[in-house]
Design a protein around this motif. Structure first.
Motif, PDB file in Angstrom:
ATOM      1  N   UNK A  27       0.799  -1.221   0.000  1.00 54.41           N
ATOM      2  CA  UNK A  27       0.000   0.000   0.000  1.00 54.41           C
ATOM      3  C   UNK A  27       0.837   1.279   0.000  1.00 54.41           C
ATOM      4  N   UNK A  28       1.954   1.353   0.754  1.00 55.76           N
ATOM      5  CA  UNK A  28       2.719   2.605   0.748  1.00 55.76           C
ATOM      6  C   UNK A  28       3.307   2.966  -0.605  1.00 55.76           C
ATOM      7  N   UNK A  29       3.450   2.005  -1.505  1.00 59.52           N
ATOM      8  CA  UNK A  29       4.146   2.258  -2.771  1.00 59.52           C
ATOM      9  C   UNK A  29       3.194   2.279  -3.960  1.00 59.52           C
ATOM     10  N   UNK A  30       2.288   1.308  -4.043  1.00 58.88           N
ATOM     11  CA  UNK A  30       1.418   1.204  -5.207  1.00 58.88           C
ATOM     12  C   UNK A  30       0.216   2.132  -5.043  1.00 58.88           C
ATOM     13  N   UNK A  31       0.039   3.028  -5.994  1.00 60.80           N
ATOM     14  CA  UNK A  31      -1.037   4.011  -5.943  1.00 60.80           C
ATOM     15  C   UNK A  31      -1.410   4.396  -7.372  1.00 60.80           C
ATOM     16  N   UNK A  32      -2.568   5.010  -7.596  1.00 63.84           N
ATOM     17  CA  UNK A  32      -2.947   5.417  -8.954  1.00 63.84           C
ATOM     18  C   UNK A  32      -1.930   6.397  -9.546  1.00 63.84           C
ATOM     19  N   UNK A  71      -2.886   0.674  -9.752  1.00 62.28           N
ATOM     20  CA  UNK A  71      -2.171   1.807 -10.330  1.00 62.28           C
ATOM     21  C   UNK A  71      -2.999   2.565 -11.365  1.00 62.28           C
ATOM     22  N   UNK A  72      -4.180   2.057 -11.684  1.00 64.96           N
ATOM     23  CA  UNK A  72      -5.047   2.748 -12.624  1.00 64.96           C
ATOM     24  C   UNK A  72      -4.519   2.759 -14.042  1.00 64.96           C
ATOM     25  N   UNK A  73      -3.910   1.651 -14.471  1.00 71.57           N
ATOM     26  CA  UNK A  73      -3.373   1.548 -15.818  1.00 71.57           C
ATOM     27  C   UNK A  73      -3.975   0.332 -16.506  1.00 71.57           C
ATOM     28  N   UNK A  74      -3.810   0.266 -17.822  1.00 64.44           N
ATOM     29  CA  UNK A  74      -4.309  -0.894 -18.555  1.00 64.44           C
ATOM     30  C   UNK A  74      -3.362  -2.067 -18.361  1.00 64.44           C
ATOM     31  N   UNK A  75      -3.858  -3.265 -18.591  1.00 66.58           N
ATOM     32  CA  UNK A  75      -3.002  -4.448 -18.478  1.00 66.58           C
ATOM     33  C   UNK A  75      -1.968  -4.468 -19.598  1.00 66.58           C
ATOM     34  N   UNK A  76      -2.280  -3.819 -20.723  1.00 64.08           N
ATOM     35  CA  UNK A  76      -1.291  -3.711 -21.802  1.00 64.08           C
ATOM     36  C   UNK A  76      -0.086  -2.910 -21.330  1.00 64.08           C
ATOM     37  N   UNK A  77      -0.355  -1.775 -20.661  1.00 64.06           N
ATOM     38  CA  UNK A  77       0.738  -0.951 -20.128  1.00 64.06           C
ATOM     39  C   UNK A  77       1.511  -1.715 -19.067  1.00 64.06           C
ATOM     40  N   UNK A  78       0.788  -2.409 -18.205  1.00 67.93           N
ATOM     41  CA  UNK A  78       1.460  -3.179 -17.153  1.00 67.93           C
ATOM     42  C   UNK A  78       2.379  -4.235 -17.754  1.00 67.93           C
ATOM     43  N   UNK A  79       1.942  -4.902 -18.788  1.00 68.18           N
ATOM     44  CA  UNK A  79       2.769  -5.932 -19.400  1.00 68.18           C
ATOM     45  C   UNK A  79       4.026  -5.335 -20.022  1.00 68.18           C
ATOM     46  N   UNK A  80       3.925  -4.120 -20.537  1.00 65.65           N
ATOM     47  CA  UNK A  80       5.117  -3.441 -21.057  1.00 65.65           C
ATOM     48  C   UNK A  80       6.102  -3.165 -19.922  1.00 65.65           C
ATOM     49  N   UNK A  81       5.567  -2.769 -18.754  1.00 67.80           N
ATOM     50  CA  UNK A  81       6.419  -2.525 -17.586  1.00 67.80           C
ATOM     51  C   UNK A  81       7.103  -3.816 -17.155  1.00 67.80           C
ATOM     52  N   UNK A  82       6.339  -4.892 -17.049  1.00 71.10           N
ATOM     53  CA  UNK A  82       6.903  -6.168 -16.608  1.00 71.10           C
ATOM     54  C   UNK A  82       7.937  -6.695 -17.604  1.00 71.10           C
ATOM     55  N   UNK A  83       7.727  -6.407 -18.894  1.00 68.85           N
ATOM     56  CA  UNK A  83       8.696  -6.830 -19.904  1.00 68.85           C
ATOM     57  C   UNK A  83      10.039  -6.138 -19.684  1.00 68.85           C
TER      58      UNK A  83
END
Length: 257
Positions: A27-32, A71-83
């Protein structure tokens, strides 16, 4: 059932290591994130999760849907981050029923070139002073405004975890205690700033040895700090935290400058 870290997991989960952290740990780190910089801010936040050890090596990040929602982002954006994180050797993706994205263990020791890189990447004095401002302020706010019953429970649990932590896990539990205090201050901005500066402090702490005598002293200070906060003594809480930050700063200056 297998009990690990105070949580009960099924035998299958214990065997596979397919565990995700409790939601309040992140919670302290992950936010919109703010509009316009979704990819960059999401990358920053998950990097902080990894650098702070909130998800230790070998454990699984929360599911994609949960991360994207928080984080209020799309899963497409998240997958780019994880990549990107995977390309940097920080996480790996595993398939199957108990798959997901797992944090890779960090090397226990860094070579000399890596130590120089970490130190050069951080303005040591600026980082230590900013950390002190945030930590002392958070301690004072918590004591002055008081905590809810749930807040008191979380703070006591975080303190107990530092007392019970084996030496290799101490720094992570110490980080969680300080992050909990920052979050309980009631200022999301302070919490976000502290998470960022603590990641830099941890990079510096990884460059110096764990000293048992120092850890014993830190534990006494942690206990005094939590007692002052729970008693509502803002002046004492600020003073203990100032001394605590000063001790860490002295060690880092001694070893690194």
């Amino acid at each position: 059932m297998a009990k690990i870290g105070g949580e009960t997991r099924s035998g299958t989960e214990a065997a596979t290591g397919a565990t995700s952290p409790p939601p309040d740990r992140l919670t302290p780190v992950l936010r919109p994130v703010r509009a316009g910089n979704g990819f960059e801010e999401a990358l920053e936040q998950i990097l902080q999760v990894v650098r702070l050890g909130l998800v230790p090596g070998g454990e699984r990040l929360p599911a994609e849907r949960e991360l994207a929602d928080r984080m209020g982002i799309s899963r497409v954006t998240l997958r780019e981050v994880l990549k990107v994180l995977q390309e940097q050797g920080l996480v790996e993706s595993r398939r199957g029923r108990y798959g997901g994205t797992f944090v890779l263990p960090r090397p226990q020791t860094a070579d000399e070139d890596e130590l120089r890189r970490r130190i050069a990447a951080v303005d040591v004095e600026d980082t230590l002073r900013f950390r002190e401002v945030l930590e002392v302020g958070a301690a004072g706010l918590c004591a002055a405004h008081g905590l809810t019953e749930e807040g008191e429970r979380r703070l006591r649990a975080a303190l107990a975890a530092t007392h019970d932590a084996p030496l290799p896990d101490y720094r992570r539990q110490d980080t969680l205690l300080h992050l909990t205090l920052a979050e309980l201050s009631g200022s999301p901005t302070l919490t976000a700033q502290y998470a960022a500066v603590r990641a830099s402090v941890n990079d510096l702490l990884d460059c110096i040895p764990l000293l048992v005598r120092n850890l014993e002293h830190s534990q006494h200070q942690h206990t005094a700090l939590v007692e002052a906060v729970l008693e509502g003594d803002a002046d004492a809480a600020r003073e203990v935290m100032r001394e605590h930050c000063g001790g860490t700063a002295a060690l880092l200056r001694g070893f690194l400058t």
